[in-house]
Design an enzyme around this catalytic site. Structure first.
Site, PDB file in Angstrom:
ATOM      1  N   LYS A  53       0.841  -1.201   0.000  1.00 43.65           N
ATOM      2  CA  LYS A  53       0.000   0.000   0.000  1.00 43.65           C
ATOM      3  C   LYS A  53       0.873   1.248   0.000  1.00 43.65           C
ATOM      4  O   LYS A  53       0.593   2.218  -0.707  1.00 43.65           O
ATOM      5  CB  LYS A  53      -0.934  -0.005   1.226  1.00 43.65           C
ATOM      6  N   GLN A  97      -4.777  -1.280   9.596  1.00 42.13           N
ATOM      7  CA  GLN A  97      -4.610  -2.615   9.017  1.00 42.13           C
ATOM      8  C   GLN A  97      -5.201  -3.681   9.949  1.00 42.13           C
ATOM      9  O   GLN A  97      -4.865  -3.730  11.130  1.00 42.13           O
ATOM     10  CB  GLN A  97      -3.110  -2.878   8.763  1.00 42.13           C
ATOM     11  N   ASP A 120     -11.187   2.837   3.884  1.00 45.99           N
ATOM     12  CA  ASP A 120     -11.548   1.422   3.761  1.00 45.99           C
ATOM     13  C   ASP A 120     -13.071   1.266   3.716  1.00 45.99           C
ATOM     14  O   ASP A 120     -13.574   0.179   3.432  1.00 45.99           O
ATOM     15  CB  ASP A 120     -10.991   0.630   4.953  1.00 45.99           C
TER      16      ASP A 120
END
Ligand code: NDP
Length: 292
Positions: A53, A97, A120
């Site tokens: 990422k 994460q 997200d």
């Protein structure tokens, strides 16, 4: 002729477009969109994801800010960091994460993220916006799945979509997105009776299950668009292989279009994360709509 949907190439094209949008924002407004990633602990897979990422964000001309915290970090400290990032004017997107270490509630931490920075798309606020049809940030994997389906047929209206899987991360938001595209949507799951018959009804068949090759070729309606979200690592013929939730070899002959695994939905997830970051930057800074 079956179309093999090349997620890798489509994701690369999308990333290029996003880089263009980020460069445009920089040139016109002197702002570099920034993504902050929070990683707690040493999970090897998570470390790889975060590294990928980071590289993809920088390659798209955006700022990547990493916060790596030790496994022993308390939930209160992670929450405090998220709150600090919420208040940081320079940060456009925040990604925590997952999975988090067991002593930390991911639900608690995720819902601390400001919805406008939730790239997200996992906060309750963004899930609500998706259901209500309001502008929000859409979870990356479902978003990527719909983009891939639309490369086959731009107008999905009226098609019968069957989504196998009802997780918060993939199945449910994917079903909502397909509904927003005016598909007739069926959601199947582990309690569904005669899954094969349900799948055979699908013009668009999406598999997000986590069971290697669960969906057999004979379950695929002739000409259907098959989107395989599954990523399963299996041992076969003495080798480790990545396979989807669909029996690719069996389905390939019957499908009109199909995503391979790897190289289908997978590459779209990071591309859509970057897309959300540039959208979040433009929205929260009042820079107008971005074409990505
Ligand atoms: P979850 O385990 O959270 O959900 C799986 C879903 O599949 C559940 O709703 C479950 O039903 C259903 N299910 C399980 N077994 C069966 C069965 N035999 N028949 C019908 N339905 C079944 O998984 P995720 O949604 O998080 O992930 C699904 C897959 O997608 C995984 O392979 C994962 O690795 C992959 N994935 C890929 C991503 C990418 O970037 N391409 C990103 C995220 C996930 P029930 O609710 O009844 O238990």
């Amino acid at each position: 002729m079956t179309t093999i949907i090349d997620g890798k190439a489509i994701a690369a094209g999308l990333r290029e477009k996003i880089a263009g949008a980020a460069a445009d924002i920089k040139a016109k407004h002197g702002v570099t969109p920034a993504l902050a990633v929070v990683l707690v602990g040493e999970d090897p897979a998570s470390q790889v994801y975060v590294r990928n990422k980071h590289a993809a964000t920088e390659k798209a001309g955006m700022r990547s800010i990493e916060h790596k915290l030790p496994e022993t970090t308390s939930e209160a400290d992670v929450v405090a960091l998220v709150r600090k990032l919420n208040g940081d004017e320079e940060v456009d997107g925040i990604l925590v994460q997952l999975p988090l270490p067991e002593h930390i509630s991911s639900d608690r931490v995720i819902n601390e993220i400001h919805p406008d920075k939730d790239v997200d798309g996992l906060t309750e606020a963004n899930a609500g916006r998706l259901i209500l049809g309001k502008d929000g940030l859409i979870p990356c994997t479902p978003q990527g799945s719909v983009i891939l389906a639309k490369t086959v047929t731009e107008n999905l209206s009226g098609l019968h979509a069957v989504v196998v899987g009802r997780s918060i991360l993939v199945g449910k938001p994917l079903a909502m997105l397909l509904l927003a595209e005016n598909c007739t949507v069926t959601i199947a799951h582990s309690r569904t009776k005669d899954l094969a018959a349900v799948c055979r009804e699908a013009d668009i068949l999406c598999a997000a299950v986590g069971v290697p090759r669960l969906i057999k070729g004979s379950w695929v309606k002739k000409g259907a668009i098959v989107i395989d979200v599954g990523i399963n690592r299996i041992e076969e013929d003495g080798k480790t292989r990545l396979v989807g939730d669909v029996d690719y070899d069996g389905a390939q002959d019957r499908a009109g279009a199909i995503t391979p695994v790897p190289g289908g939905v997978g590459p779209m997830t990071i591309a859509c994360l970057l897309r959300n970051t540039v959208i979040a930057a433009a929205r929260r800074r009042g820079l107008g709509a971005v074409d990505v």
